[in-house]
Design an enzyme around this catalytic site. Structure first.
Site, PDB file in Angstrom:
ATOM      1  N   HIS A  47       0.809  -0.918   0.403  1.00 49.23           N
ATOM      2  CA  HIS A  47      -0.334   0.022  -0.036  1.00 49.23           C
ATOM      3  C   HIS A  47       0.892   1.746   0.223  1.00 49.23           C
ATOM      4  O   HIS A  47       2.146   1.253   0.784  1.00 49.23           O
ATOM      5  CB  HIS A  47      -0.756   0.154   1.462  1.00 49.23           C
ATOM      6  N   GLU A  49       0.817   3.918   1.971  1.00 52.77           N
ATOM      7  CA  GLU A  49       1.254   4.228   3.327  1.00 52.77           C
ATOM      8  C   GLU A  49       2.728   3.407   3.464  1.00 52.77           C
ATOM      9  O   GLU A  49       3.980   3.768   4.063  1.00 52.77           O
ATOM     10  CB  GLU A  49       1.038   3.808   4.085  1.00 52.77           C
ATOM     11  N   CYS A  77      -5.805   1.926   6.047  1.00 46.92           N
ATOM     12  CA  CYS A  77      -6.547   0.764   6.288  1.00 46.92           C
ATOM     13  C   CYS A  77      -5.425  -0.143   7.457  1.00 46.92           C
ATOM     14  O   CYS A  77      -5.406   1.310   8.227  1.00 46.92           O
ATOM     15  CB  CYS A  77      -6.346  -0.157   5.152  1.00 46.92           C
ATOM     16  N   CYS A  80      -2.168  -0.502   7.245  1.00 52.42           N
ATOM     17  CA  CYS A  80      -1.762   1.079   7.113  1.00 52.42           C
ATOM     18  C   CYS A  80      -1.326   1.426   8.229  1.00 52.42           C
ATOM     19  O   CYS A  80      -0.270   2.516   9.077  1.00 52.42           O
ATOM     20  CB  CYS A  80      -1.748   1.592   6.126  1.00 52.42           C
TER      21      CYS A  80
HETATM   22 ZN    ZN Z   1      -3.366   0.680   3.593  1.00 51.73          ZN
END
Ligand code: ZN
Length: 142
Positions: A47, A49, A77, A80
């Site tokens: 992801h 991040e 999410c 993260c």
């Molecule tokens: Zn994430």
């Protein structure tokens, strides 16, 4: 946030959901960037991040990102949000809310959970419509 949106565009061009992030150092300088690379790398943890956190830690030569600010186009999410708590960033700034999976105020609030000993400041809604439109446009194109 404009820089994070440009990062997100790079993800979209590679067939990944457009999410982009930038990590700013304690002095506000650009420390690292990242965009969603799940499809490009086959890595479920890639992801935006996580990519930005890893690059920022590598640039600083340490895991602790105290004083840093992560700016991301979509609400983090749970994975993260956990990484942001673990990296000790001071601030999380995001654009669009993620009502289905957000962990920074929508579905959960992992980053500000009072049971954790590190709680970054959260600022949301920065260029929210622009960030949301970028995601909507991507999914409409599929
Ligand atoms: Zn994430």
């Amino acid at each position: 946030m404009r820089r994070a949106l440009a990062e997100a565009e790079l993800a979209a061009r590679a067939g990944d959901v457009p999410v982009g992030a930038v990590m700013l150092g304690p002095d506000g300088s650009l420390l690292a960037t990242g965009h969603n690379e799940r499809e490009a790398t086959g890595d479920p943890t890639a992801h935006a991040e996580i990519v930005a956190v890893r690059r920022a830690a590598a640039a600083l030569g340490q895991w602790r990102l105290s004083g840093c600010t992560l700016v991301v186009t979509l609400e983090p999410c749970t994975m993260c949000a956990g990484a942001l708590v673990q990296s000790r960033v001071d601030r999380v700034v995001y654009g669009a809310r993620d009502e289905k999976a957000g962990a920074a105020g929508s579905l959960w609030d992992v980053v500000r959970d009072r049971r954790l000993n590190h709680r970054p400041e959260v600022i949301h809604g920065v260029l929210e419509d622009v960030c949301a439109d970028q995601l909507t446009a991507f999914f409409r194109g599929l």
